[in-house]
Design a protein around this motif. Structure first.
Motif, PDB file in Angstrom:
ATOM      1  N   MET A  36       0.886  -1.523   0.163  1.00 31.94           N
ATOM      2  CA  MET A  36       0.319  -0.165  -0.151  1.00 31.94           C
ATOM      3  C   MET A  36       0.728   0.997   0.118  1.00 31.94           C
ATOM      4  N   ILE A  37       1.573   1.574   0.317  1.00 29.16           N
ATOM      5  CA  ILE A  37       2.637   2.757   0.752  1.00 29.16           C
ATOM      6  C   ILE A  37       3.986   2.815  -0.655  1.00 29.16           C
ATOM      7  N   ASP A  38       3.994   1.945  -1.405  1.00 31.80           N
ATOM      8  CA  ASP A  38       4.115   1.923  -2.321  1.00 31.80           C
ATOM      9  C   ASP A  38       3.089   2.787  -3.270  1.00 31.80           C
ATOM     10  N   ARG A  39       2.274   2.696  -3.453  1.00 32.40           N
ATOM     11  CA  ARG A  39       0.950   2.772  -4.461  1.00 32.40           C
ATOM     12  C   ARG A  39       0.815   4.328  -4.153  1.00 32.40           C
ATOM     13  N   ILE A  40       1.216   4.470  -2.394  1.00 27.02           N
ATOM     14  CA  ILE A  40       0.587   5.996  -1.985  1.00 27.02           C
ATOM     15  C   ILE A  40       2.313   6.991  -2.667  1.00 27.02           C
ATOM     16  N   LEU A  41       3.308   6.531  -2.303  1.00 26.48           N
ATOM     17  CA  LEU A  41       4.827   7.479  -2.816  1.00 26.48           C
ATOM     18  C   LEU A  41       4.999   7.154  -4.694  1.00 26.48           C
ATOM     19  N   ALA A  42       4.564   6.640  -4.925  1.00 24.89           N
ATOM     20  CA  ALA A  42       4.422   6.600  -7.099  1.00 24.89           C
ATOM     21  C   ALA A  42       3.561   7.510  -6.569  1.00 24.89           C
ATOM     22  N   ARG A  43       2.218   7.837  -6.152  1.00 27.96           N
ATOM     23  CA  ARG A  43       1.824   9.062  -6.498  1.00 27.96           C
ATOM     24  C   ARG A  43       1.584  10.076  -5.844  1.00 27.96           C
ATOM     25  N   LEU A  44       2.623  10.554  -5.030  1.00 28.55           N
ATOM     26  CA  LEU A  44       3.585  11.523  -4.263  1.00 28.55           C
ATOM     27  C   LEU A  44       4.599  11.665  -5.105  1.00 28.55           C
ATOM     28  N   ALA A  45       5.534  11.041  -5.900  1.00 27.42           N
ATOM     29  CA  ALA A  45       5.830  11.857  -7.076  1.00 27.42           C
ATOM     30  C   ALA A  45       5.468  12.037  -8.350  1.00 27.42           C
ATOM     31  N   ALA A  46       4.537  11.215  -8.663  1.00 30.03           N
ATOM     32  CA  ALA A  46       4.284  11.969  -9.902  1.00 30.03           C
ATOM     33  C   ALA A  46       3.408  12.682  -9.589  1.00 30.03           C
ATOM     34  N   ALA A  47       2.810  13.760  -8.468  1.00 32.01           N
ATOM     35  CA  ALA A  47       3.175  14.977  -8.366  1.00 32.01           C
ATOM     36  C   ALA A  47       3.482  15.821  -8.276  1.00 32.01           C
ATOM     37  N   GLU A  48       4.791  15.226  -8.459  1.00 28.14           N
ATOM     38  CA  GLU A  48       6.361  15.919  -7.714  1.00 28.14           C
ATOM     39  C   GLU A  48       6.574  16.503  -6.439  1.00 28.14           C
ATOM     40  N   ILE A  49       6.115  15.909  -5.292  1.00 27.72           N
ATOM     41  CA  ILE A  49       6.704  16.223  -4.138  1.00 27.72           C
ATOM     42  C   ILE A  49       7.778  16.414  -4.115  1.00 27.72           C
ATOM     43  N   GLU A  50       8.408  17.147  -3.216  1.00 33.28           N
ATOM     44  CA  GLU A  50      10.001  16.950  -3.526  1.00 33.28           C
ATOM     45  C   GLU A  50      10.123  17.110  -2.617  1.00 33.28           C
ATOM     46  N   LYS A  51       9.654  16.905  -0.933  1.00 41.38           N
ATOM     47  CA  LYS A  51      10.542  15.973  -0.230  1.00 41.38           C
ATOM     48  C   LYS A  51       8.735  14.955   0.670  1.00 41.38           C
ATOM     49  N   ALA A  52       8.969  13.777   1.306  1.00 37.57           N
ATOM     50  CA  ALA A  52       7.804  12.974   2.183  1.00 37.57           C
ATOM     51  C   ALA A  52       8.596  13.094   3.155  1.00 37.57           C
ATOM     52  N   VAL A  53       7.473  12.952   4.224  1.00 37.15           N
ATOM     53  CA  VAL A  53       8.026  12.208   5.692  1.00 37.15           C
ATOM     54  C   VAL A  53       7.211  11.405   5.899  1.00 37.15           C
ATOM     55  N   VAL A  54       8.121   9.432   6.091  1.00 37.11           N
ATOM     56  CA  VAL A  54       7.420   8.860   6.675  1.00 37.11           C
ATOM     57  C   VAL A  54       7.387   8.671   7.623  1.00 37.11           C
ATOM     58  N   ASN A  55       6.570   8.492   9.029  1.00 40.49           N
ATOM     59  CA  ASN A  55       6.778   8.387  10.037  1.00 40.49           C
ATOM     60  C   ASN A  55       6.700   6.980  10.941  1.00 40.49           C
ATOM     61  N   LEU A  56       8.308   6.666  11.816  1.00 41.72           N
ATOM     62  CA  LEU A  56       7.576   5.361  11.997  1.00 41.72           C
ATOM     63  C   LEU A  56       7.977   4.919  13.630  1.00 41.72           C
ATOM     64  N   HIS A  57       7.332   3.608  13.729  1.00 42.40           N
ATOM     65  CA  HIS A  57       7.569   2.808  14.948  1.00 42.40           C
ATOM     66  C   HIS A  57       6.739   1.563  14.708  1.00 42.40           C
ATOM     67  N   HIS A  58       6.255   0.846  15.046  1.00 40.00           N
ATOM     68  CA  HIS A  58       6.053  -0.118  14.849  1.00 40.00           C
ATOM     69  C   HIS A  58       6.408  -1.003  13.334  1.00 40.00           C
ATOM     70  N   LEU A  59       7.521  -2.112  13.894  1.00 39.66           N
ATOM     71  CA  LEU A  59       8.761  -2.887  13.127  1.00 39.66           C
ATOM     72  C   LEU A  59       8.653  -1.177  12.090  1.00 39.66           C
ATOM     73  N   GLY A  60       9.219  -0.405  12.534  1.00 37.97           N
ATOM     74  CA  GLY A  60      10.193   0.709  11.911  1.00 37.97           C
ATOM     75  C   GLY A  60      11.592   0.276  10.610  1.00 37.97           C
ATOM     76  N   ALA A  61      12.090  -0.318  11.750  1.00 41.78           N
ATOM     77  CA  ALA A  61      13.538  -0.578  10.709  1.00 41.78           C
ATOM     78  C   ALA A  61      12.990  -1.446   9.675  1.00 41.78           C
ATOM     79  N   LYS A  62      12.144  -1.976  10.090  1.00 42.09           N
ATOM     80  CA  LYS A  62      11.900  -3.112   8.795  1.00 42.09           C
ATOM     81  C   LYS A  62      10.893  -2.199   7.613  1.00 42.09           C
ATOM     82  N   LEU A  63      10.688  -0.920   8.384  1.00 38.88           N
ATOM     83  CA  LEU A  63       9.716  -0.439   7.295  1.00 38.88           C
ATOM     84  C   LEU A  63      10.716   0.615   6.702  1.00 38.88           C
TER      85      LEU A  63
END
Length: 248
Positions: A36-63
């Motif tokens: 699911m997050i891959d789809r979201i980031l692909a859409r953000l890239a297509a929208a020419e987003i210059e920076k995206a912040v992803v917050n991490l906690h549960h299994l954060g290292a894996k993500l």
């Protein structure tokens, strides 16, 4: 271009999606073969987003490891030593998001664009003179996998109010929004929900909505995942026989 930064909320434990989320962060769960997050980031890239912040906690290292191959949009991680909920998570990331309005996407939403890319529709609709927050809304009757009473009622000017007790609301929040950073002034330090901000903005009549014009899938539980898999398969290439079988 307006709205050039975004945040993806990806820190939660995904309690209702257990046992899948015991070993996999919920945003990494694949729907129709794509996390699911891959789809979201692909859409953000297509929208020419210059920076995206992803917050991490549960299994954060894996993500974090999973996202290491993404170069577009450029990613920054916001580590949470405790779960800060939606509002606290965004507030912690404000130094990276800057002083202009930004997108916020739930990390576990799945949608298909309509006639125009959804993020571009939100960008065009955004009017900071009239709005402090803009929520993407899915009509509740066609929110696939969702059987709740809805969240919001929208007036002809696009302003939102909450569903009243025992009322069925026509719109469900679709997990994508635009927020002004100044909304987080005078909010708690530590965990809090974005609902606190919505209620404040409703009082000022500055919470607005935009009706989504494509498909949207609720993926909260394992059974919802199965439904979303089927519906996406039909939408993206299922045959006539499979459609007929799904309707029986």
């Amino acid at each position: 271009m307006t709205l050039t930064r975004a945040m993806v909320l990806a820190a939660g434990r995904g309690e209702r999606m257990r046992p899948l989320t015991e070993t996999t962060p919920k945003p990494m769960i694949a729907v129709h073969g794509v996390p699911m997050i891959d789809r979201i980031l692909a859409r953000l890239a297509a929208a020419e987003i210059e920076k995206a912040v992803v917050n991490l906690h549960h299994l954060g290292a894996k993500l974090r490891d999973h996202l290491s191959h993404f170069s577009e949009p450029p990613l920054v991680f916001s580590e949470e030593t405790e779960l800060l909920e939606t509002g606290g998570g965004v507030k912690k990331a404000l130094p990276e998001l800057g002083d202009a309005p930004f997108f916020v996407c739930n990390g576990d939403v799945v949608w298909l664009d309509g006639y125009q890319p959804t993020l571009e529709r939100l960008r065009r609709h955004w009017d900071p003179e009239r709005m402090d927050a803009l929520l993407l809304l899915q009509p509740s009757p066609v929110a696939i996998g969702y059987d709740g009473p809805g969240d919001f009622v929208m007036d002809p000017q696009g302003r939102l109010r909450r569903r009243r007790e025992r009322e069925i609301a026509p719109f469900t929040f679709a997990g994508v929004q635009v927020l002004k950073p100044e909304l987080f002034a005078d909010t708690p330090d530590g965990p809090f929900s974005l609902n606190l901000i919505y209620d404040r903005v409703i009082e000022r009549e500055r919470l607005h909505g935009l009706r989504h014009d494509g498909a949207w899938y609720h993926v909260g539980r394992p059974e919802d995942l199965e439904r979303a898999e089927l519906e996406l398969r039909l939408e993206l290439g299922g045959g006539h026989e499979e459609r007929m079988a799904a309707q029986e």
